[in-house]
Design a protein around this motif. Structure first.
Motif, PDB file in Angstrom:
ATOM      1  N   THR A  14     -16.760  -2.718 -19.887  1.00 29.14           N
ATOM      2  CA  THR A  14     -15.796  -1.345 -19.817  1.00 29.14           C
ATOM      3  C   THR A  14     -15.445  -1.296 -21.361  1.00 29.14           C
ATOM      4  OG1 THR A  14     -13.737  -2.662 -19.868  1.00 29.14           O
ATOM      5  CG2 THR A  14     -14.884  -2.223 -17.850  1.00 29.14           C
ATOM      6  N   CYS A  15     -16.211  -1.757 -22.410  1.00 33.95           N
ATOM      7  CA  CYS A  15     -15.979  -1.417 -23.684  1.00 33.95           C
ATOM      8  C   CYS A  15     -16.357   0.069 -24.096  1.00 33.95           C
ATOM      9  CB  CYS A  15     -16.718  -2.339 -24.440  1.00 33.95           C
ATOM     10  SG  CYS A  15     -16.429  -2.021 -26.484  1.00 33.95           S
ATOM     11  N   THR A  16     -15.716   0.938 -24.752  1.00 31.43           N
ATOM     12  CA  THR A  16     -16.281   2.166 -24.829  1.00 31.43           C
ATOM     13  C   THR A  16     -17.031   2.198 -26.217  1.00 31.43           C
ATOM     14  OG1 THR A  16     -14.290   2.643 -26.244  1.00 31.43           O
ATOM     15  CG2 THR A  16     -14.011   2.948 -23.989  1.00 31.43           C
ATOM     16  N   ARG A  17     -17.813   3.263 -26.402  1.00 33.21           N
ATOM     17  CA  ARG A  17     -18.671   3.267 -27.550  1.00 33.21           C
ATOM     18  C   ARG A  17     -17.778   3.604 -28.839  1.00 33.21           C
ATOM     19  NH1 ARG A  17     -22.384   8.445 -27.771  1.00 33.21           N
ATOM     20  NH2 ARG A  17     -20.777   9.599 -28.819  1.00 33.21           N
ATOM     21  N   GLU A  18     -16.615   4.248 -28.416  1.00 33.39           N
ATOM     22  CA  GLU A  18     -15.609   4.251 -29.499  1.00 33.39           C
ATOM     23  C   GLU A  18     -15.023   3.034 -30.077  1.00 33.39           C
ATOM     24  OE1 GLU A  18     -12.047   6.829 -28.671  1.00 33.39           O
ATOM     25  OE2 GLU A  18     -11.481   6.716 -30.692  1.00 33.39           O
ATOM     26  N   ALA A  19     -14.769   2.255 -29.131  1.00 32.02           N
ATOM     27  CA  ALA A  19     -14.272   0.887 -29.556  1.00 32.02           C
ATOM     28  C   ALA A  19     -15.420   0.004 -30.254  1.00 32.02           C
ATOM     29  CB  ALA A  19     -13.739   0.165 -28.207  1.00 32.02           C
ATOM     30  N   PHE A  20     -16.704   0.467 -29.897  1.00 33.30           N
ATOM     31  CA  PHE A  20     -17.842  -0.433 -30.489  1.00 33.30           C
ATOM     32  C   PHE A  20     -17.943  -0.020 -31.831  1.00 33.30           C
ATOM     33  CE2 PHE A  20     -22.298  -1.298 -31.246  1.00 33.30           C
ATOM     34  CZ  PHE A  20     -22.609  -2.272 -31.126  1.00 33.30           C
ATOM     35  N   CYS A  21     -17.930   1.272 -31.945  1.00 28.51           N
ATOM     36  CA  CYS A  21     -18.047   1.952 -33.531  1.00 28.51           C
ATOM     37  C   CYS A  21     -16.891   1.693 -34.233  1.00 28.51           C
ATOM     38  CB  CYS A  21     -18.519   3.370 -33.014  1.00 28.51           C
ATOM     39  SG  CYS A  21     -20.291   3.665 -32.236  1.00 28.51           S
ATOM     40  N   THR A  22     -15.864   1.714 -33.760  1.00 29.84           N
ATOM     41  CA  THR A  22     -14.572   1.461 -34.581  1.00 29.84           C
ATOM     42  C   THR A  22     -14.818  -0.107 -35.148  1.00 29.84           C
ATOM     43  OG1 THR A  22     -13.462   2.924 -33.434  1.00 29.84           O
ATOM     44  CG2 THR A  22     -12.010   1.208 -34.495  1.00 29.84           C
TER      45      THR A  22
END
Lengths: 337, 337
Positions: free
Chosen positions: A215-223
């Motif tokens: 469920t990890c978001t792309r925003e969380a990954f890129c952050t």
């Protein structure tokens, strides 16, 4: 011209996946050839790849040197560079390092979760660093131009490899443990050591390595990437997606248990979730590399940084890593000892 | 009737040596089949032995159970029991434990000088004990009836094996370090652990394990045995001569360096003395077993103790060690856990 490179995949390869790789615009992929396979079994995997290279010459070819990146770009294809996730392929024979390098093996993990003949894996309770054979093999890998990959190794062994190797090493697929404390993710000490020595860290998209899992978001990954870059610099960072597309769960059982145990080892999974976890919706396959670039832009990376993260850094690392030690020493100004 | 047994030999076998073994009155010898050989190479060694068994049926036959000791005595022959000095023969495959047991392998060292997939060897600088695979393999060896031999292992690994194994373990060939502090000799802690758990220690006649090396006297050797027996008891002591008759020096190079290094490892030797050391004059070959009995008598051992030391203790250990765990549990009153 900036190259787009994935630092690790192990998919159940097919024409469909090769076409996705092309659609994603990838110039190169570091592909895992084997886990626990013997030398002979590793050669059999290579034979299967030779059949794919023969069958899909318009999509893929085997990469041997960094010059193959430009050749891939010029011919609209993807260069496939091989690696092994466990040193089983060299068995107990240091002479197989040079043989496998000649056959195209460019990355070799010194251990995979368990203790190997060379180093300790991240699932052992004790980590004794590099063994006598481990030190000999690292020197031989340095000599011929095979990258030491410590993705599945334990921390002390990893730091010993950084120290022992006369050439920069890689962690092709893992994330910072400070972001998600999985046993496979890496401490700031290890990440700092890579940053300082010209090594490489490939960020993993395997759900067990992600905060929040699937469920990890792309925003969380890129952050997370942005925080890592702020702390250690962008120069040593890339992607190692760890994509395992279309693999049956029997493959993850093989990865985890090999032939070493008669009981089931669930590794990063569990009895309730023993198989491959589902990928995040925003990274289903290699085509989503383009979306990663958008995500990195959204968290504030500049275009040149995004180019470095999506392949530029790997390209530079390939150029200094895949040749014999003396040439590399000259190129990098870091002589083999 | 007391059996005479040598707990370890690795000679360059020939009719001449087989006749010496008969002249020495040996009912059984634990013979090293392999060091760094793969499974397939180990099977090839066994094939060579099968040819010797076929050619010299009046002198030797393969031993599988302790009952073969009485069969040997009754037919005037010597039973040959096999062992391996490194777990290379099981490669990375726990399933090969049962297969090799079926083929007659009765002893398996968990490591030989270096780190193995199972445990640490005595020449490593770090000793991490048993690995994940090591613990699994010990349980499997316990189940089928294959003896854990820690002769070339490091101390912590050895104590971990004593602890992990549900059945007594052996050090087939080594001496007390307090007598001669070679890296291969064993501490009082290790010897005490063997004595307390029903294990076995075979005293070695390999010159690098002897005080004074090749010049060690029979009296000094037998006095060392007497001191050990006074301190820990006689019940767990035997002989493991480590005879390497007629071997070319290339064999000791193979033992030490295998395929793991491109440089020379001198092990217990040195650059000045890289080969096999000469045996003491009073123990040139198996015929000198008779003289050992005289030496033990001279330092004060009683006839029943001498019989125990020259084979009686090994015979009892064979009887409780070579069968499946449940049967052994009944025999020994020490159940497999």
């Amino acid at each position: 011209m900036s190259f787009v490179i994935d630092g690790l995949q192990y998919s159940n390869w097919s024409e469909s996946i090769f076409r996705q790789i092309r659609a994603g615009g990838l110039d190169a992929v570091h592909v895992t050839l084997t886990y626990h396979e013997t030398f002979r079994e590793t050669v059999a995997r290579l034979e299967q790849w030779n059949r794919w290279f023969e069958r899909f010459p318009e999509l893929i070819f085997q990469g041997f040197t960094a010059a193959d990146l430009a050749h891939a770009r010029a011919t609209g294809r993807t260069a496939i560079f091989f690696g092994a996730q466990n040193p089983s392929c060299i068995e107990d024979d240091i002479g197989l390092v040079e043989v496998l390098h000649r056959l195209g093996l460019r990355f070799l993990q010194l251990s995979y979760n368990n203790q190997s003949l060379l180093a300790t894996g991240c699932y052992e309770t004790e980590d004794s660093g590099l063994t006598r054979m481990g030190r000999e093999v690292v020197a031989e890998m340095n000599r011929v131009g095979m990258v030491v990959d410590m993705s599945h190794s334990a921390e002390r062994s990893t730091l010993a490899a950084v120290d022992q190797s006369t050439r920069p090493i890689a962690i092709t697929h893992a994330n910072p443990a400070v972001w998600h404390p999985a046993r496979r993710n890496k401490s700031d000490t290890v990440i700092g050591a890579l940053a300082e020595t010209g090594g490489m860290l490939g960020f993993s998209l395997y759900p067990h390595h992600l905060q929040g899992g699937s469920t990890c978001t792309r925003e969380a990954f890129c952050t997370m990437i942005a925080r890592t870059a702020e702390r250690f610099g962008t120069h040593f960072l890339g992607i190692g997606s760890d994509l395992c597309q279309d693999q049956p769960d029997s493959v993850v059982e093989w990865m985890r248990t090999g032939r070493w145990s008669k009981t089931v080892d669930y590794g990063e999974g569990s009895k309730e979730a023993p198989g491959f976890p589902p990928m995040p919706g925003w990274f289903r396959d290699t085509r989503d590399f383009r979306g990663l670039g958008e995500g990195l832009r959204a968290v504030g990376f500049a275009p040149d940084e995004i180019a470095a993260l999506l392949g530029g850094n790997w390209a530079r690392f390939f150029a200094s890593s895949f040749g014999p030690a003396l040439a590399a020493g000259k190129m990098e100004g870091r002589a083999a000892e």
